[in-house]
Design a protein around this motif. Structure first.
Motif, PDB file in Angstrom:
ATOM      1  N   ILE A  28     -31.873 -25.450 -50.739  1.00 54.62           N
ATOM      2  CA  ILE A  28     -31.534 -26.867 -50.633  1.00 54.62           C
ATOM      3  C   ILE A  28     -30.223 -27.052 -49.870  1.00 54.62           C
ATOM      4  O   ILE A  28     -30.080 -27.975 -49.070  1.00 54.62           O
ATOM      5  CB  ILE A  28     -31.525 -27.566 -52.016  1.00 54.62           C
ATOM      6  N   GLU A  29     -29.278 -26.150 -50.060  1.00 48.11           N
ATOM      7  CA  GLU A  29     -28.014 -26.230 -49.332  1.00 48.11           C
ATOM      8  C   GLU A  29     -28.214 -25.998 -47.825  1.00 48.11           C
ATOM      9  O   GLU A  29     -27.503 -26.562 -47.008  1.00 48.11           O
ATOM     10  CB  GLU A  29     -27.001 -25.227 -49.881  1.00 48.11           C
ATOM     11  N   THR A  30     -29.184 -25.165 -47.492  1.00 45.60           N
ATOM     12  CA  THR A  30     -29.438 -24.825 -46.090  1.00 45.60           C
ATOM     13  C   THR A  30     -30.268 -25.881 -45.376  1.00 45.60           C
ATOM     14  O   THR A  30     -29.966 -26.247 -44.239  1.00 45.60           O
ATOM     15  CB  THR A  30     -30.150 -23.459 -45.998  1.00 45.60           C
ATOM     16  N   TYR A  31     -31.309 -26.378 -46.014  1.00 44.95           N
ATOM     17  CA  TYR A  31     -32.272 -27.214 -45.324  1.00 44.95           C
ATOM     18  C   TYR A  31     -32.118 -28.714 -45.572  1.00 44.95           C
ATOM     19  O   TYR A  31     -32.522 -29.510 -44.735  1.00 44.95           O
ATOM     20  CB  TYR A  31     -33.698 -26.773 -45.656  1.00 44.95           C
ATOM     21  N   THR A 133     -37.404 -15.196 -39.478  1.00 43.54           N
ATOM     22  CA  THR A 133     -37.294 -16.530 -38.909  1.00 43.54           C
ATOM     23  C   THR A 133     -36.076 -17.198 -39.516  1.00 43.54           C
ATOM     24  O   THR A 133     -35.703 -16.923 -40.659  1.00 43.54           O
ATOM     25  CB  THR A 133     -38.550 -17.396 -39.178  1.00 43.54           C
ATOM     26  N   VAL A 134     -35.461 -18.059 -38.728  1.00 43.99           N
ATOM     27  CA  VAL A 134     -34.260 -18.765 -39.180  1.00 43.99           C
ATOM     28  C   VAL A 134     -34.324 -20.190 -38.648  1.00 43.99           C
ATOM     29  O   VAL A 134     -34.729 -20.420 -37.500  1.00 43.99           O
ATOM     30  CB  VAL A 134     -32.971 -18.013 -38.748  1.00 43.99           C
ATOM     31  N   ALA A 153     -36.577 -14.163 -30.100  1.00 45.16           N
ATOM     32  CA  ALA A 153     -37.861 -13.785 -29.511  1.00 45.16           C
ATOM     33  C   ALA A 153     -38.836 -14.956 -29.383  1.00 45.16           C
ATOM     34  O   ALA A 153     -39.988 -14.763 -29.027  1.00 45.16           O
ATOM     35  CB  ALA A 153     -38.498 -12.668 -30.338  1.00 45.16           C
ATOM     36  N   GLY A 154     -38.381 -16.153 -29.706  1.00 49.18           N
ATOM     37  CA  GLY A 154     -39.271 -17.298 -29.588  1.00 49.18           C
ATOM     38  C   GLY A 154     -39.115 -18.233 -30.763  1.00 49.18           C
ATOM     39  O   GLY A 154     -38.161 -18.152 -31.526  1.00 49.18           O
ATOM     40  N   LYS A 155     -40.086 -19.133 -30.872  1.00 46.59           N
ATOM     41  CA  LYS A 155     -40.007 -20.103 -31.957  1.00 46.59           C
ATOM     42  C   LYS A 155     -41.324 -20.192 -32.703  1.00 46.59           C
ATOM     43  O   LYS A 155     -42.379 -19.811 -32.204  1.00 46.59           O
ATOM     44  CB  LYS A 155     -39.586 -21.472 -31.453  1.00 46.59           C
ATOM     45  N   THR A 156     -41.215 -20.682 -33.911  1.00 42.39           N
ATOM     46  CA  THR A 156     -42.357 -20.963 -34.753  1.00 42.39           C
ATOM     47  C   THR A 156     -42.002 -22.217 -35.538  1.00 42.39           C
ATOM     48  O   THR A 156     -40.872 -22.698 -35.462  1.00 42.39           O
ATOM     49  CB  THR A 156     -42.696 -19.763 -35.672  1.00 42.39           C
ATOM     50  N   GLU A 166     -38.575 -26.587 -36.673  1.00 40.62           N
ATOM     51  CA  GLU A 166     -38.485 -25.439 -35.778  1.00 40.62           C
ATOM     52  C   GLU A 166     -37.659 -24.323 -36.405  1.00 40.62           C
ATOM     53  O   GLU A 166     -36.601 -24.558 -36.979  1.00 40.62           O
ATOM     54  CB  GLU A 166     -37.838 -25.841 -34.448  1.00 40.62           C
ATOM     55  N   ASN A 167     -38.173 -23.125 -36.274  1.00 41.07           N
ATOM     56  CA  ASN A 167     -37.473 -21.908 -36.666  1.00 41.07           C
ATOM     57  C   ASN A 167     -37.452 -20.964 -35.484  1.00 41.07           C
ATOM     58  O   ASN A 167     -38.405 -20.909 -34.706  1.00 41.07           O
ATOM     59  CB  ASN A 167     -38.180 -21.218 -37.840  1.00 41.07           C
ATOM     60  N   ARG A 168     -36.395 -20.234 -35.341  1.00 42.31           N
ATOM     61  CA  ARG A 168     -36.292 -19.193 -34.327  1.00 42.31           C
ATOM     62  C   ARG A 168     -36.824 -17.895 -34.903  1.00 42.31           C
ATOM     63  O   ARG A 168     -36.580 -17.580 -36.075  1.00 42.31           O
ATOM     64  CB  ARG A 168     -34.843 -18.998 -33.858  1.00 42.31           C
TER      65      ARG A 168
END
Length: 174
Positions: A28-31, A133-134, A153-156, A166-168
């Motif tokens: 919750i703190e991150t997102y 993923t981040v 290396a891209g996104k997902t 979006e995540n890297r």
């Protein structure tokens, strides 16, 4: 504070409650950078549960590492050995699906110790690559992984209800 007083060990069933609370808090703190809304609460309450944590801890294709300081949980890392990387050509890879450290313990080496142990565990299991993923807005975490040697290396996309985030995808050659 320094990292000498931080211990890394494998999580056991007795850690399920603490891991659940830690993951809820860090998530919750991150997102929820703009506050909490229904989709966040529903995701959190449905996914970060004690029952789900116990199931994950009993899965032989997953290993959970915990970081402790003075016998208190301050972080965790989860390695998943059967997750397929969304990037083409990432054979022989394992995923670091979670690397969470409580905010007040960032910058003292807990994340670095957890990541180093996770990479070592993957290497011992015969994997040649790691991936994770981040969240693309989590610039501090992206910088941390780049400093460690991970490359973009891209996104997902992470889907939650009708929204996509979006995540890297970051990879590391072991």
């Amino acid at each position: 504070m320094n990292d000498e007083s931080i211990t890394i060990s494998f999580a056991g069933a007795g850690d399920a409650s603490n891991l659940t609370v830690l993951k809820q808090h860090v998530w919750i703190e991150t997102y929820a950078t703009e506050g909490i809304r229904n989709e966040f609460s529903e995701y959190l309450l449905n996914n970060f549960t004690i029952d789900n944590e116990i199931t994950a801890l009993n899965n032989v294709r997953r290993k959970t590492l915990i970081a402790s300081k003075n016998n208190h949980l301050i972080g965790c890392a989860v390695v998943v050995f059967d997750a397929e990387c969304p990037v083409q050509g990432s054979n022989s890879s394992a995923e670091i699906s979670v690397l969470y450290v409580l905010e007040r313990f960032t910058g003292i080496g807990a994340g670095k110790k957890l990541l180093s142990h996770a990479i070592r565990l993957m290497q011992e299991e015969g994997y040649g690559n790691a991936w994770l993923t981040v969240y693309h807005k989590n610039t501090r975490a992206i910088g941390f992984y780049r400093h460690f040697g991970f490359t973009d290396a891209g996104k997902t996309y992470f889907s939650m209800q009708e929204n996509q985030y979006e995540n890297r995808i970051m990879t590391y050659l072991i």
